[in-house]
Design a protein around this motif. Sequence first.
Motif, mmCIF file in Angstrom:
data_model
loop_
_atom_site.group_PDB
_atom_site.id
_atom_site.type_symbol
_atom_site.label_atom_id
_atom_site.label_comp_id
_atom_site.label_asym_id
_atom_site.label_seq_id
_atom_site.Cartn_x
_atom_site.Cartn_y
_atom_site.Cartn_z
ATOM 1 N N VAL A 1 -4.410 3.714 -4.055
ATOM 2 C CA VAL A 1 -4.071 2.828 -2.942
ATOM 3 C C VAL A 1 -2.714 2.156 -3.158
ATOM 4 N N THR A 2 -2.422 1.755 -4.407
ATOM 5 C CA THR A 2 -1.153 1.092 -4.720
ATOM 6 C C THR A 2 -0.623 1.607 -6.050
ATOM 7 N N ARG B 1 0.849 -1.189 0.000
ATOM 8 C CA ARG B 1 0.000 0.000 0.000
ATOM 9 C C ARG B 1 0.890 1.246 0.000
ATOM 10 N N ILE B 2 0.521 2.252 -0.796
ATOM 11 C CA ILE B 2 1.285 3.495 -0.820
ATOM 12 C C ILE B 2 1.214 4.164 0.554
ATOM 13 N N GLY C 1 8.382 4.401 0.312
ATOM 14 C CA GLY C 1 7.180 4.874 -0.380
ATOM 15 C C GLY C 1 5.970 3.994 -0.142
ATOM 16 N N TYR C 2 6.171 2.871 0.604
ATOM 17 C CA TYR C 2 5.066 1.932 0.878
ATOM 18 C C TYR C 2 4.954 1.685 2.386
ATOM 19 N N LYS C 3 3.732 1.512 2.853
ATOM 20 C CA LYS C 3 3.514 1.187 4.263
ATOM 21 C C LYS C 3 2.271 0.312 4.371
ATOM 22 N N LYS D 1 -7.467 -0.297 -7.614
ATOM 23 C CA LYS D 1 -6.730 0.267 -6.478
ATOM 24 C C LYS D 1 -5.690 1.293 -6.934
ATOM 25 N N VAL D 2 -5.159 1.111 -8.129
ATOM 26 C CA VAL D 2 -4.267 2.139 -8.686
ATOM 27 C C VAL D 2 -5.060 3.418 -8.942
#
Length: 585
Positions: free
Chosen positions: A573-574, A475-476, A519-521, A568-569
């Motif tokens: 979201v991602t 997830r971004i 950049g992701y969490k 989701k893009v």
Amino acid sequence: MAVRIGELLLKEKRITPEQLQEALNYQRQNGGKLGFNLIKLGYVKDEEITALLSKQYGVPSIALGQFEIDPGVIKLVPADTALKYQIVPLSRAGATLTIAMTDPTNVFAMDDIKFMTGYNVEPVVASETAVIEAIQTYYGRAAAAAASGGAAASALEVASKAIEDISMLAEGSDDVQVLEDLEEISAELLAKQGEEAPVVKLVNVILMSAIQKGASDIHIEPYEKEYRVRYRVDGLLYNIMAPPLKYRDAITSRIKIMSKLDIAEKRLPQDGRIKIRFQDNGQAKDIDFRVSVLPTLFGEKIVMRLLDKDKLMLDMTKLGFEPESLARFELAISKPWGMVLVTGPTGSGKTNTLYSSIAKINTIETNIMTAEDPVEFNMVGVNQVQVRENIGLNFAAALRSFLRQDPNIILVGEIRDFETAEIAVKAALTGHLVLSTLHTNDAPSTVNRLMNMGIEPFLVASSLNLVCAQRLVRRICKHCSEPHPTPAPALVQAGFSADDAKTVVPNKGRGCEKCNNTGYKGRVGLYEVMEVTEELRELILVGASSLELRRKAIDEGMLTLRNSGLRKVKDGVTTIEEIVRETVR
């Protein structure tokens, strides 16, 4: 783990057992290191111990008194650190700092200096006397004397008292055990090594650091010339540390002791479990580690899966299902009978989805039975059975017993063979709701997988209610997410329509402290939910291929894994890179 200095000297016939015992008695009365006391009593020379340690650990030795050290290199390590660890920095070449040590096994010293200086650390062995004299020469006598508070003491005694003796690998202790054959594998010795203070600390650091970093798995891997520890964070593996290779057996033994495994068995795979309690913001918290030990070419590889109850998300609306997919899934698990299968590779979140399903349908009126290998989380009101293959309690045996326990809902951890699949299908056809998992690439290919196992097409068509294939993508990070305009051709290639490609602006994480500049969490699920309708049942009965089933399911509104990812893009979201990594068009 390395043997003790007393054992080494005995093996090399440098001292007699009587001399060793006398030195141990002297050590009890006066303190200090065993090696220092042996020198003081005149039983062995300082240089002999240095040569012996060099030979034992494969680390070069050096005559420190004949070495001229650049003052600029000395400044890299403060005097108190040099005294504390009994080391002297020798030279710097590129990103590598060479240090002279009396104890080349002191991993804590090397880690501290590496952290302090930012350089890779390469140890060489030098005698205690030479190290103390070098500290006096380059850092000043006052600094050396201040460490002990007694100017009258000899240089060697000053250093002996100044050292904080973290590592006990190359020194004696009160309970030295003289072995006839030091190469022999002794379960008692392995257990003792696993309980030594530095090893216990190191393993605790590995476990606690994994919890703090939010890792899902810990990989401890031995190679011919390297020993590394990696964490899987948000689905990707990252190098964390490289303990000295000499720690390999001790770390393995420590983890085996913690997980109640056989430390003397090094030839067969073993599985166990560790439960630890720690303070988290002032509150006691329990975490389970699922431990798997596997013999490899250069030692035993250990993988530990972290099982954190607090991170188990049982709210199905937050897993990542699209609204229409979630509606189909909830309808299928609310039916009184039939089979619902969740598919995907290891680590794709299947267990979380199944537990969320159970949590939703777990009421006082239902009897829910589960067979799991292993039971990852305890759920109130659910009868969970741990599968034990070694005593004959496999999935098939557990399922047979379940049918005599008046169940409403049965959860089978995994359908692995024909026997389990057959009983599960029959249970689904005789008034039970059966939930289980399979390893397949997508939802339609699950039908063919069941047939390949030997289940007749008419049984598959009659029993199957729904198949849900899933993957996890990163997830971004919400704290550093920002628009990342992407050319329309790249969006079309990823799977967007030409019209969507003109308007969609994907997001990307810039990288910040919260996400360790990745950049992701966190992660979110991609779901492909195939409801088995009457039309699909007819195709299954005539032996249709997975491609034909896929086309029909898409016509009936099934969102593919790729389309779930594209949604989701579009929602920010991602990223496209994540869905391309985990799905195909």
